[in-house]
Design a protein around this motif. Structure first.
Motif, PDB file in Angstrom:
ATOM      1  N   ASN A  38       0.722  -0.925   0.030  1.00 29.30           N
ATOM      2  CA  ASN A  38       0.388  -0.137  -0.094  1.00 29.30           C
ATOM      3  C   ASN A  38       1.113   1.542   0.241  1.00 29.30           C
ATOM      4  OD1 ASN A  38      -1.925  -1.383  -0.288  1.00 29.30           O
ATOM      5  ND2 ASN A  38      -2.809  -1.708   2.269  1.00 29.30           N
ATOM      6  N   ILE A  39       1.841   1.253   0.558  1.00 33.12           N
ATOM      7  CA  ILE A  39       2.483   2.136   1.190  1.00 33.12           C
ATOM      8  C   ILE A  39       3.330   2.376  -0.218  1.00 33.12           C
ATOM      9  CG2 ILE A  39       4.922   3.513   2.115  1.00 33.12           C
ATOM     10  CD1 ILE A  39       4.109   1.856   5.004  1.00 33.12           C
ATOM     11  N   VAL A  40       4.106   1.774  -0.622  1.00 29.57           N
ATOM     12  CA  VAL A  40       4.609   1.891  -1.981  1.00 29.57           C
ATOM     13  C   VAL A  40       3.697   2.438  -3.440  1.00 29.57           C
ATOM     14  CG1 VAL A  40       5.740   0.503  -3.944  1.00 29.57           C
ATOM     15  CG2 VAL A  40       6.506   0.255  -1.689  1.00 29.57           C
ATOM     16  N   ASP A  42       1.792   4.560  -3.414  1.00 29.33           N
ATOM     17  CA  ASP A  42       0.651   5.633  -3.212  1.00 29.33           C
ATOM     18  C   ASP A  42       1.990   6.150  -2.977  1.00 29.33           C
ATOM     19  OD1 ASP A  42      -1.699   4.706  -2.732  1.00 29.33           O
ATOM     20  OD2 ASP A  42      -1.253   4.798  -0.676  1.00 29.33           O
ATOM     21  N   SER A  43       3.409   5.793  -2.943  1.00 36.07           N
ATOM     22  CA  SER A  43       4.829   7.390  -2.748  1.00 36.07           C
ATOM     23  C   SER A  43       5.796   6.824  -3.950  1.00 36.07           C
ATOM     24  CB  SER A  43       5.093   6.996  -1.686  1.00 36.07           C
ATOM     25  OG  SER A  43       5.870   5.824  -1.628  1.00 36.07           O
ATOM     26  N   VAL A  44       5.997   5.735  -4.883  1.00 35.53           N
ATOM     27  CA  VAL A  44       7.114   5.703  -5.283  1.00 35.53           C
ATOM     28  C   VAL A  44       6.352   4.547  -6.540  1.00 35.53           C
ATOM     29  CG1 VAL A  44       8.472   3.024  -6.268  1.00 35.53           C
ATOM     30  CG2 VAL A  44       8.261   3.678  -3.919  1.00 35.53           C
TER      31      VAL A  44
ATOM     32  N   VAL B 156      11.442   6.624  -9.333  1.00 36.74           N
ATOM     33  CA  VAL B 156      10.621   7.840  -8.205  1.00 36.74           C
ATOM     34  C   VAL B 156      10.071   7.996  -7.258  1.00 36.74           C
ATOM     35  CG1 VAL B 156       9.738  11.303  -8.838  1.00 36.74           C
ATOM     36  CG2 VAL B 156      10.973   9.254 -10.984  1.00 36.74           C
ATOM     37  N   ILE B 157      10.435   8.238  -6.533  1.00 29.93           N
ATOM     38  CA  ILE B 157      10.247   8.291  -4.529  1.00 29.93           C
ATOM     39  C   ILE B 157       9.796   9.709  -4.744  1.00 29.93           C
ATOM     40  CG2 ILE B 157      10.371   7.614  -2.565  1.00 29.93           C
ATOM     41  CD1 ILE B 157      12.466   5.351  -3.646  1.00 29.93           C
ATOM     42  N   ASP B 158       7.855   9.737  -4.221  1.00 32.62           N
ATOM     43  CA  ASP B 158       7.621  11.265  -3.366  1.00 32.62           C
ATOM     44  C   ASP B 158       8.136  11.096  -2.140  1.00 32.62           C
ATOM     45  OD1 ASP B 158       5.770  12.998  -2.363  1.00 32.62           O
ATOM     46  OD2 ASP B 158       4.610  12.674  -4.217  1.00 32.62           O
ATOM     47  N   VAL B 161       5.127  12.255   0.530  1.00 32.55           N
ATOM     48  CA  VAL B 161       3.787  11.190   1.164  1.00 32.55           C
ATOM     49  C   VAL B 161       4.804   9.693   1.699  1.00 32.55           C
ATOM     50  CG1 VAL B 161       2.357   9.527   0.594  1.00 32.55           C
ATOM     51  CG2 VAL B 161       2.867  11.634  -1.038  1.00 32.55           C
ATOM     52  N   ASP B 165       3.506   8.918   5.060  1.00 37.20           N
ATOM     53  CA  ASP B 165       2.672   7.083   5.829  1.00 37.20           C
ATOM     54  C   ASP B 165       3.648   6.102   6.880  1.00 37.20           C
ATOM     55  OD1 ASP B 165       0.351   7.711   3.847  1.00 37.20           O
ATOM     56  OD2 ASP B 165       1.721   5.972   2.178  1.00 37.20           O
TER      57      ASP B 165
END
Lengths: 472, 255
Positions: A38-40, A42-44, B156-158, B161, B165
């Motif tokens: 889930n985390i990945v 949203d961010s990767v 690319v990593i935000d 966020v 999280d």
């Protein structure tokens, strides 16, 4: 905090454990993975359609392939050894020149000028100093070449691929695939290899890895192999092939060591260390171009100097012991050394060796690297040859052929050379390694097994080779 | 009047304080904070360790290089930090020697800050350990390492966020080239001094009956040890029947 409340918590946990059933561990693991996904999400962001790690996987396809994996491994080992053998020659003879031919006589004359008694001068300069000087001259150059090359390979990311290639063989012999990594470390130093076995989870497989690490030819034994192979194996083929023959025979011994490691692992896992082979994930890390100068620096500081220092610490007392047993007489003018050589000779003959070699291996328990100088010195003593510097003086002969002459005069044949190479592979670990095994296993029993098992194998193998050799 | 010579744009940044930094190597006595360095194998922990301490521990490109704890130190803004490089592990749930070394230190060594080094190229797999560590400690920094490789792989990593999280600060680094190290040091000091307060992520996707059991048990634990940060993790371990944790609970080592 009261004891009663703690007991209450533990009781409650036992009760709840009963209620939630036995898939708790799996459920928790799945939960963690779901959260991570889930985390990945949203961010990767990865570029779609583009294939990642292309060059890496191409290299991996070749170096871990069924066809090329093993040949490439042996090729790399061959090149590393070749460069070590060739490259170490010159600095070795330069150091020998300086430490043995220049400084040693200077020390001797200095000692006689200040009127030092002969026994103190002999004990300190001919015993302690020469042993240390020999170890530096013989060990430092190959280490300074071998370790950085090994470290470069390590930094590049080749070692996990070796583990990957060998995994199947290890599994078949009932051992852990990560043993390939500890085995590779053992090629540098067995004590380091044994510390590295901490990466193996299961105690059973870790013990197997510890006991069999000694079958990796260590840095103290490479020079012995190389020297003897150059003198005796190189001599039986035309001179233009002699260094190739020597190189191949040394690689042969190293491979034989690996074969013994698999066999012993298999034997142990079928008898005293029975159990399932545990599975593990081995990550093949991306290849990373090593930072050349940084690597040279760290491998010199972290490995070469530390191992060299250890060798010096052990060589100094060994040199003293050699001088003493050659100069203390038991009866009349028979020294302890001569008496011991005489009593070991019969058993040595059975093994295709001789009393000198066996005594040298006892004296050299602290450090394998002083085996050859000890053998030379004892040979000169036993045959009453001139050429050395007198009783109990370790020396290096000016050229490799002169070393060969001394050994041949001591009754050495091709059989003696081959069996010495085999015995150098198959004998007890050095005292540092034995101590490390004890520290890691905390068990006198397993330390004894790991120390004695290889010697017994060595006796059996050399005995068989000698008997078969003499049949023809 | 003497003015300070500004050498580069970096030096004017709040995150950069080169004068406040002193690498102490292995001389880390009388430290103010203990910082643990954890992470998966082969993510460059030892490289980060070297960059922070100025030591030159050998770093090999194979998983499992560090099997023992290595210690070093640095001084930043008059405060001394002791840095402990833990063996790389994929998880803290099993019982191999290297995992035990890492877990015991996080649990009993009580580091003031835990820096979790993760490979930016393999973040999902790395998060397995990150999430486990966040159950144990609530003062952590995620060091997103190997960013140079991630860039090459077009990943690319935000970070904002991700930080939100996970509930902990995230710092992107390429430790091999010393990129991001000043920011990492600054962040470590802010977490250590309480300027940044973490609200670490807790494992969510567990089945309801387990969640209920964990809640019940951790409530009891909190009642017994008020203010404990890792009651949930202890509950997980008790439910798993971890004899070492049960023993530690009995002897009071956990608090």
């Amino acid at each position: 905090m009261s004891k009663k409340n703690i007991e209450h918590i533990i009781e409650l946990s036992n009760e709840l454990r009963w209620q939630i059933g036995d898939d708790f561990h799996d459920n928790l693991t799945e939960g963690i993975y779901a959260d991570a996904a889930n985390i990945v999400r949203d961010s990767v962001q990865t570029e779609k359609g583009k294939k990642r790690f292309r060059l890496d996987s191409k290299i991996d396809k070749i170096v871990t392939s069924k066809t090329f994996g093993f040949p490439i491994m042996f090729l790399i080992l061959g090149v590393v050894l070749w460069l070590t053998i060739i490259g170490a020659n010159y600095p070795s003879s330069m150091l020998a020149n300086l430490l043995l031919d220049t400084i040693h006589p200077a020390l001797k004359s200095g000692a006689s000028n200040i009127g030092m008694p002969w026994w103190l001068d002999g004990f300190l300069i001919d015993g302690v100093y020469l042993a240390v000087a020999w170890v530096i001259a013989v060990m430092l150059p190959p280490m300074a070449i071998f370790f950085p090359m090994f470290t470069l390979l390590e930094d590049f990311g080749y070692l996990p691929r070796v583990a990957f290639n060998l995994d199947n063989l290890f599994k078949k012999s009932g051992a852990h695939g990560k043993q390939a990594l500890t085995m590779s470390m053992g090629f540098g130093c067995n004590a380091a290899g044994i510390v590295a076995t901490r990466i193996i989870d299961s105690p059973r497989e870790r013990l197997i890895a510890i006991i069999t690490n000694n079958f990796s030819l260590c840095n103290g034994r490479w020079p012995t192999q190389i020297l003897i192979a150059t003198i005796f194996i190189g001599a039986v083929v035309p001179s233009s092939f002699s260094s190739v023959a020597a190189l191949l025979s040394v690689i042969g011994i190293a491979v034989l060591g690996m074969a013994f490691m698999f066999l012993t692992s298999w034997g142990l896992s079928k008898t005293v260390l029975k159990g399932e082979v545990s599975t593990f994930n081995l990550e093949l890390p991306p290849y990373r171009p090593p930072r050349f100068w940084r690597t040279l620096y760290t491998s010199l500081i972290d490995r070469t100097l530390i191992v060299l220092w250890r060798a010096i610490v052990f060589a100094a007392p060994a040199g003293a012991v050699i001088w003493l047993i050659c100069n203390i007489h038991v009866s009349g003018d028979v020294s302890i050394a001569a008496w011991l050589i005489d009593s070991f000779d019969g058993f040595g003959w059975l093994l295709g060796l001789n009393g000198v070699i066996l005594l040298a291996y006892i004296v050299a328990i602290p450090a394998n690297e002083i085996v050859i100088p000890t053998i030379l010195m004892l040979t000169v003593l036993a045959t009453g040859m001139s050429g050395g510097e007198g009783a109990g003086v370790m020396f290096e002969l000016d050229s490799i052929s002169a070393t060969g002459d001394v050994l041949r005069a001591g009754g050495w044949t091709l059989l003696t050379a081959i069996n010495l190479m085999l015995f150098s592979l198959l004998h007890n670990p050095c005292s540092t390694t034995i101590y490390t095994i004890y520290k890691e296993t905390k068990s006198a029993k397993w330390t004894a097994v790991a120390s004695i098992l290889p010697v017994i194998l060595g006796f059996i193998v050399t005995f068989l080779v000698a008997q078969i050799w003499r049949l023809f | 009047m003497q003015t300070k010579v500004v050498k580069s744009a970096c030096e004017t940044c709040a995150h950069f304080n080169a004068e406040g930094l002193k690498k102490l190597g292995i001389h880390a006595e009388n430290f103010d904070f203990v910082v643990a360095l954890a992470g998966n194998p082969n993510t460059g922990k030892s490289t980060v360790f070297n960059a922070l301490t100025g030591l030159r521990q050998h770093t090999g490109n194979w998983p499992g290089k560090t099997v023992t704890r290595a210690e070093g130190g640095f001084q930043y803004n008059e405060q001394k930090y002791k840095l402990v490089d833990l063996p790389g592990t994929y998880s803290l749930l099993s019982t191999s020697t290297d995992e035990e070394v890492a877990r015991d230190f996080l649990l009993f060594g009580r580091p003031d800050v835990t820096v979790i080094v993760a490979d930016a190229n393999r973040l999902e797999r790395n998060l397995n350990l990150v999430l486990q560590i966040l159950e144990i400690t609530d003062k952590a920094v995620l060091c997103l390492n190997l960013m140079d490789e991630a860039k090459r792989n077009s990943i690319v990593i935000d970070q904002r966020v991700l930080a939100k999280d996970l509930g902990i600060p995230v710092v992107a680094t390429s430790a091999r080239y010393k990129e991001g190290i000043p920011e990492l040091i600054q962040t470590i000091s802010e977490v250590a001094n309480g300027t940044i307060v973490c609200k670490p992520h807790r494992i969510k996707n567990v089945s309801p009956n387990i969640e209920k059991a964990v809640k019940k048990l951790s409530k009891e634990i909190e009642k017994e040890f008020p203010g404990i940060a890792n009651s949930r993790w202890i509950a997980f371990r008790l439910l798993e029947g971890d004899s070492q944790i049960i023993e530690a609970l009995k002897t009071g080592e956990l608090v």
